[in-house]
Design an enzyme around this catalytic site. Structure first.
Site, PDB file in Angstrom:
ATOM      1  CG  ASP A  39      -2.194   0.814   0.993  1.00 29.36           C
ATOM      2  OD1 ASP A  39      -2.495   1.155  -0.170  1.00 29.36           O
ATOM      3  OD2 ASP A  39      -2.902   1.112   1.971  1.00 29.36           O
TER       4      ASP A  39
ATOM      5  CD  GLU B 158      -3.593   6.595   4.627  1.00 28.68           C
ATOM      6  OE1 GLU B 158      -3.223   6.150   3.523  1.00 28.68           O
ATOM      7  OE2 GLU B 158      -4.703   7.113   4.822  1.00 28.68           O
TER       8      GLU B 158
ATOM      9  CD  GLU C 188      -9.117   7.920   0.042  1.00 25.62           C
ATOM     10  OE1 GLU C 188      -9.174   6.815   0.624  1.00 25.62           O
ATOM     11  OE2 GLU C 188      -8.156   8.689   0.163  1.00 25.62           O
TER      12      GLU C 188
ATOM     13  CD  GLU D 143      -8.519   0.574  -4.069  1.00 24.34           C
ATOM     14  OE1 GLU D 143      -8.297  -0.168  -3.084  1.00 24.34           O
ATOM     15  OE2 GLU D 143      -7.847   1.595  -4.289  1.00 24.34           O
TER      16      GLU D 143
END
Length: 223
Positions: free
Chosen positions: A44, A82, A144, A212
């Site tokens: 990621d 994050e 998102e 995704e």
């Protein structure tokens, strides 16, 4: 129905498979292996630089000063909260099992699905005239909203999130269902719904959902 909801309904099968993927379900339950979590987090991080470039490019092309501020706030969030989580969690996992860094060295290990996604983001972040504001903001919203939906679903479903869940799992869930993140997703959805040409953004939505889901699959495969 707004354009955003219409897009989700049109590709509901793959969209829902991403939201309900076993990887995020096991993460919420605290049963995802350290190996799979390490692969997931290190892969990621490969998107980080490109994602920021895409936000900056999207903000530059935006026709609203207020919206530009919204993009700026999100850059601050992912650069601080994050990014801090990534560093802390990856270090924790390596301390638990140093062999992870050798077997899944993030500098050399990259599943095909991740490479395909990186290639897509590289194109999205390229020259200004390559993609429109509509296409870029649709990409940002799509990626998102998938995270918001799986995190909120877990938090609202009895038993989905384990009691006394270790921080390496819980903090990742929390980052994606806090008020400021939900507000950012709502802001992006509003921007998508301002658009009128579905044909312009349909392909980018479909491809992002596919990417995704493929990303979750690639990481989960290494559990």
């Amino acid at each position: 129905m707004g354009l955003s909801e219409d897009l989700i309904q049109s590709y509901s099968s793959t969209f829902q498979k991403a939201v309900d993927h076993p990887l995020v379900k096991e993460l919420c339950a605290g049963t995802l292996s350290n190996k799979a979590l390490y692969v997931y987090l290190t892969q990621d991080t490969k998107y980080f630089r490109l994602y920021i470039q895409i936000i900056l490019k999207t903000a530059f092309l935006c026709d609203s000063d207020d919206a530009k501020i919204g993009f700026g706030k999100q850059i601050g969030f992912i650069s601080n909260d994050e990014n801090t989580y990534f560093d802390k969690a990856i270090q924790f996992l390596l301390e638990k099992d140093p062999s992870l860094g050798q077997k899944y060295n993030p500098k050399t290990f990259m599943p095909d699905e991740v490479q395909a996604y990186i290639d897509m983001l590289t194109k999205l972040s390229a020259r200004l005239e390559t993609y429109s504001y509509a296409q870029l903001v649709t990409y940002l919203w799509t990626t998102e909203v998938i995270y918001l939906k799986w995190a909120k679903k877990a938090m609202q479903t009895e038993g989905a999130v384990a009691e006394n869940l270790h921080w390496r799992y819980k903090e990742w869930i929390t980052l994606h269902c806090v008020d400021n993140f939900e507000a950012y997703v709502d802001f992006l959805q509003h921007e998508v719904d301002r658009l009128v040409d579905r044909d312009e953004v349909d392909s980018i939505f479909r491809r992002t959902v596919d990417m995704e889901y493929g990303f979750f699959e690639a990481c989960y495969r290494n559990r």
